[in-house]
Motif scaffolding. Structure first.
Motif, PDB file in Angstrom:
ATOM      1  N   VAL A 295       0.830  -1.206   0.000  1.00 35.17           N
ATOM      2  CA  VAL A 295       0.000   0.000   0.000  1.00 35.17           C
ATOM      3  C   VAL A 295       0.865   1.257   0.000  1.00 35.17           C
ATOM      4  CG1 VAL A 295      -1.979  -1.094   1.110  1.00 35.17           C
ATOM      5  CG2 VAL A 295      -0.194  -0.065   2.535  1.00 35.17           C
ATOM      6  N   LYS A 296       2.163   1.086   0.197  1.00 33.45           N
ATOM      7  CA  LYS A 296       3.094   2.213   0.135  1.00 33.45           C
ATOM      8  C   LYS A 296       4.422   1.674  -0.369  1.00 33.45           C
ATOM      9  CE  LYS A 296       4.782   6.175   2.801  1.00 33.45           C
ATOM     10  NZ  LYS A 296       4.715   6.888   4.098  1.00 33.45           N
ATOM     11  N   THR A 297       4.886   2.199  -1.497  1.00 31.32           N
ATOM     12  CA  THR A 297       6.083   1.645  -2.130  1.00 31.32           C
ATOM     13  C   THR A 297       7.330   2.485  -1.895  1.00 31.32           C
ATOM     14  OG1 THR A 297       5.599   2.792  -4.212  1.00 31.32           O
ATOM     15  CG2 THR A 297       4.718   0.562  -3.943  1.00 31.32           C
ATOM     16  N   LYS A 298       7.179   3.668  -1.322  1.00 27.69           N
ATOM     17  CA  LYS A 298       8.326   4.526  -1.034  1.00 27.69           C
ATOM     18  C   LYS A 298       8.236   4.990   0.416  1.00 27.69           C
ATOM     19  CE  LYS A 298       9.865   4.534  -5.304  1.00 27.69           C
ATOM     20  NZ  LYS A 298      11.086   3.805  -5.667  1.00 27.69           N
ATOM     21  N   TRP A 299       9.084   4.403   1.261  1.00 29.58           N
ATOM     22  CA  TRP A 299       9.123   4.790   2.670  1.00 29.58           C
ATOM     23  C   TRP A 299      10.570   4.672   3.109  1.00 29.58           C
ATOM     24  CZ3 TRP A 299       7.282   1.528   7.422  1.00 29.58           C
ATOM     25  CH2 TRP A 299       7.289   2.334   8.563  1.00 29.58           C
ATOM     26  N   ALA A 300      11.148   5.786   3.519  1.00 32.44           N
ATOM     27  CA  ALA A 300      12.578   5.813   3.826  1.00 32.44           C
ATOM     28  C   ALA A 300      12.809   6.158   5.283  1.00 32.44           C
ATOM     29  CB  ALA A 300      13.292   6.836   2.951  1.00 32.44           C
ATOM     30  N   ASP A 301      13.904   5.633   5.822  1.00 32.00           N
ATOM     31  CA  ASP A 301      14.371   6.115   7.111  1.00 32.00           C
ATOM     32  C   ASP A 301      14.913   7.526   6.947  1.00 32.00           C
ATOM     33  OD1 ASP A 301      13.861   3.842   8.741  1.00 32.00           O
ATOM     34  OD2 ASP A 301      15.536   2.819   7.774  1.00 32.00           O
ATOM     35  N   PHE A 302      15.080   8.218   8.057  1.00 32.80           N
ATOM     36  CA  PHE A 302      15.487   9.616   8.032  1.00 32.80           C
ATOM     37  C   PHE A 302      16.749   9.805   7.188  1.00 32.80           C
ATOM     38  CE2 PHE A 302      17.737  13.315   9.628  1.00 32.80           C
ATOM     39  CZ  PHE A 302      16.726  14.259   9.740  1.00 32.80           C
ATOM     40  N   ASN A 303      16.658  10.703   6.201  1.00 36.43           N
ATOM     41  CA  ASN A 303      17.824  11.119   5.423  1.00 36.43           C
ATOM     42  C   ASN A 303      18.420   9.982   4.590  1.00 36.43           C
ATOM     43  OD1 ASN A 303      19.760  12.966   4.528  1.00 36.43           O
ATOM     44  ND2 ASN A 303      21.155  12.553   6.219  1.00 36.43           N
ATOM     45  N   CYS A 304      17.612   8.977   4.227  1.00 36.67           N
ATOM     46  CA  CYS A 304      18.134   7.836   3.469  1.00 36.67           C
ATOM     47  C   CYS A 304      17.567   7.832   2.052  1.00 36.67           C
ATOM     48  CB  CYS A 304      17.801   6.522   4.164  1.00 36.67           C
ATOM     49  SG  CYS A 304      18.597   5.101   3.376  1.00 36.67           S
ATOM     50  N   THR A 305      18.460   7.706   1.086  1.00 36.44           N
ATOM     51  CA  THR A 305      18.086   7.742  -0.323  1.00 36.44           C
ATOM     52  C   THR A 305      17.486   6.432  -0.807  1.00 36.44           C
ATOM     53  OG1 THR A 305      19.936   9.243  -0.690  1.00 36.44           O
ATOM     54  CG2 THR A 305      18.997   8.219  -2.636  1.00 36.44           C
ATOM     55  N   ILE A 323      -0.552  -5.011   9.182  1.00 33.19           N
ATOM     56  CA  ILE A 323       0.338  -4.147   8.414  1.00 33.19           C
ATOM     57  C   ILE A 323       1.769  -4.310   8.913  1.00 33.19           C
ATOM     58  CG2 ILE A 323      -0.088  -2.161   9.935  1.00 33.19           C
ATOM     59  CD1 ILE A 323       0.094  -0.403   7.394  1.00 33.19           C
ATOM     60  N   THR A 324       2.706  -4.399   7.975  1.00 36.77           N
ATOM     61  CA  THR A 324       4.114  -4.556   8.324  1.00 36.77           C
ATOM     62  C   THR A 324       4.967  -4.057   7.169  1.00 36.77           C
ATOM     63  OG1 THR A 324       5.734  -6.102   9.264  1.00 36.77           O
ATOM     64  CG2 THR A 324       4.391  -6.910   7.430  1.00 36.77           C
ATOM     65  N   ASP A 325       6.273  -4.109   7.346  1.00 36.28           N
ATOM     66  CA  ASP A 325       7.214  -3.678   6.313  1.00 36.28           C
ATOM     67  C   ASP A 325       7.639  -4.882   5.483  1.00 36.28           C
ATOM     68  OD1 ASP A 325       9.287  -2.572   4.825  1.00 36.28           O
ATOM     69  OD2 ASP A 325      10.730  -2.739   6.461  1.00 36.28           O
ATOM     70  N   VAL A 326       7.319  -4.902   4.230  1.00 35.82           N
ATOM     71  CA  VAL A 326       7.606  -5.849   3.140  1.00 35.82           C
ATOM     72  C   VAL A 326       6.909  -7.208   3.298  1.00 35.82           C
ATOM     73  CG1 VAL A 326       9.371  -6.971   1.739  1.00 35.82           C
ATOM     74  CG2 VAL A 326       9.734  -4.638   2.496  1.00 35.82           C
ATOM     75  N   PRO A 327       7.235  -8.210   4.177  1.00 35.74           N
ATOM     76  CA  PRO A 327       8.329  -8.417   5.129  1.00 35.74           C
ATOM     77  C   PRO A 327       9.689  -8.540   4.432  1.00 35.74           C
ATOM     78  CG  PRO A 327       6.541  -9.982   5.516  1.00 35.74           C
ATOM     79  CD  PRO A 327       6.294  -9.343   4.182  1.00 35.74           C
ATOM     80  N   ASP A 328      10.737  -8.228   5.208  1.00 41.79           N
ATOM     81  CA  ASP A 328      12.068  -8.307   4.624  1.00 41.79           C
ATOM     82  C   ASP A 328      12.509  -9.766   4.504  1.00 41.79           C
ATOM     83  OD1 ASP A 328      12.937  -9.144   7.139  1.00 41.79           O
ATOM     84  OD2 ASP A 328      13.896  -7.243   7.635  1.00 41.79           O
TER      85      ASP A 328
END
Length: 372
Positions: A295-305, A323-328
Motif C-alpha cells: 500500500v506504500k512503495t516509497k518509505w525511507a528512514d530519516f535522510n536515506c536515499t 500491516i508490516t514492512d515488506v516483510p524483509d
C-alpha cells in the motif's frame, strides 16, 4: 570542549529513586570510544564490570543505554544504539535501529540516556526542549506495539500543544517502546520503533520491561549540533547517497527482494526448523507481496536515499488490517519457511504479530520453529 557532532550531555536516570540528572564525558573519552556502541561499552565497563559475572541482564542495576553518535542524523538512516548486559547472551550487544527518535533526542541536547534501577510503576520518559520528565504509563501498559505508538503520538502532541499553543501543529515525536513481550520480560523481546522497526538483538526489550519503562519519547524544535568540518560532512553525505542510489534492487523491491525464489535456488533459507535444506515454492516471490499487499512503495528512514521500505497491508479476510514492512528477507524466512509456511498472507500476518508483541521477528519464530 566537545568534539563536533556531539550535543555534549547525557541523561542519567535512576528509576528506583526517581532521580534525573545531566552528565558529561571528557573530550578524550568521546574521541577514544567513538559512536554509540563505543560509548555504551565504556559506560558498562565503568559501572558494572566488577559485578558482571553475578549480575543478570534483568537485574535493576544493569544499565540500559540509548546512545547516538557524532554522525547520527548526518549519515543516512539516523540509527540509535541500544545496549546493556544482554539477558540472552550475557554479553554486550550494540543493537541498532533506524528511528526519528535518534534525531529528536539529539536535537533536545542529549547524546544518550542511561537508565538504572526500576520504577515502582510503569512510566515513559518524555524529553522535549522543556527538559526530561518521567510520565505515568499505567494506561499504556499491556497494549500492543501499534496501539501504544498511536496513543503515544496523540498524547505527546496534545501535551506539547497545551504547553506551546502558539507553535502550530506538532508532528509526531520520535518514540521507542515495548509490546507485551518486553513487558513480560521475554528474554529476546525487542525495543520497537515506527510500528515495524526494532532494535532486535540482545533482548533489550525485556530489560526495558524489567525496569517498568514502557517507552522513551523525544520531540524538539532545535537544530543538530554543529560538526567540526561541515564541508567534509557534506562530501561524505553526497558520496554515501551517490552509492545508495545505485542499489536499484533494494529501491525497487525493498529488503525482501531476494524472496522465496532466491531461497529455493540457493538453499539460503531455513525450512521447517532447519529440518530440510531445500524447498520448491518458487511462485511466491516478492512480486506476489507487491501485487497483493503493498500500500506504500516509497518509505525511507530519516535522510536515506534508498527508500527500501515497502508497506504491506492485508486488505480482506481474517487478517484484514495487518500491516508490516515488506516483510524483509529474514522475516520471509523465519516467519515463513522456517515454520513451514509458504503463503504470503500468513507470512505478513505472523510478521505483524511479531511487531505488535514487540518480539524479534527472527528469534521469536526461530523458537516457534521447534513446535512447527
Amino acid at each position: 570542549m566537545i568534539p563536533g557532532g556531539y550535543a555534549g550531555k547525557w541523561l542519567d536516570i535512576d528509576l528506583t529513586n526517581n532521580k534525573i540528572e545531566d552528565i558529561t564525558f571528557p573530550y578524550e573519552t568521546l574521541e577514544q570510544f567513538f559512536g554509540g556502541r563505543g560509548m555504551a561499552t565504556k559506560i558498562l565497563w565503568d559501572r558494572v564490570a566488577d559485578k558482571w559475572t553475578d549480575m543478570d541482564g534483568l537485574d535493576p542495576e544493569n544499565p540500559l543505554i540509548f546512545a547516538t553518535g557524532p554522525m547520527t542524523g548526518i549519515y543516512p538512516g539516523a540509527r540509535i544504539c541500544v545496549s546493556g548486559k544482554s539477558p540472552v547472551s550475557n554479553g554486550v550487544v550494540g543493537s541498532t535501529a533506524a528511528t526519528e527518535f535518534a534525531v529528536e533526542i539529539k536535537n533536545t541536547g542529549y547524546d544518550g540516556i542511561i537508565f538504572t534501577g526500576k520504577s515502582p510503576e510503569p512510566v515513559y520518559l518524555l524529553v522535549t526542549d522543556d527538559g526530561p520528565e518521567l510520565v505515568d504509563a499505567k494506561h499504556l501498559w499491556g497494549l500492543d506495539g501499534e496501539t501504544t505508538l498511536i496513543k503515544l503520538n496523540k498524547e505527546v502532541k496534545e501535551t506539547l500543544t497545551k504547553r506551546h499553543p502558539n507553535v502550530g501543529l506538532w508532528k509526531a515525536p520520535g518514540s521507542m517502546y515495548l509490546g507485551p513481550a518486553g513487558e513480560n520480560m521475554v528474554r529476546n523481546a525487542c525495543v520497537m520503533t515506527k510500528i515495524c522497526h526494532a532494535a532486535g538483538y540482545g533482548g533489550y526489550g525485556s530489560v526495558m520491561g524489567s525496569k517498568n519503562i514502557k517507552a522513551v519519547v523525544a520531540k524538539s524544535r532545535n537544530m543538530f549540533p554543529k560538526v567540526d568540518a561541515p564541508e567534509a560532512a557534506k562530501l561524505l553525505w553526497r558520496k554515501a547517497h551517490a552509492e545508495l542510489i545505485k542499489v536499484s534492487d533494494f529501491r525497487r523491491w525493498g529488503t525482501g527482494h531476494l524472496g522465496f525464489g532466491a531461497g529455493a535456488g540457493t538453499s539460503s533459507e531455513p525450512v521447517r526448523n532447519w529440518q530440510e535444506e531445500w524447498h520448491n515454492e518458487t511462485a511466491i516471490g516478492v512480486n506476489r507481496y507487491m501485487d497483493r499487499f503493498w500500500v506504500k512503495t516509497k518509505w525511507a528512514d530519516f535522510n536515506c536515499t534508498t527508500n527500501c521500505m515497502k508497506v504491506s497491508c492485508i486488505k480482506t479476510g481474517p487478517y484484514k488490517g495487518d500491516i508490516t514492512d515488506v516483510p524483509d528477507y529474514e522475516l520471509q524466512a523465519y516467519c515463513g519457511t522456517n515454520l513451514g509456511i509458504f503463503d504470503p498472507e500468513s507470512n505478513v500476518h505472523i510478521s505483524t504479530l511479531m511487531d505488535k508483541l514487540g518480539h524479534s521477528g527472527i528469534n521469536g519464530p526461530n523458537t516457534l520453529g521447534y513446535a512447527a
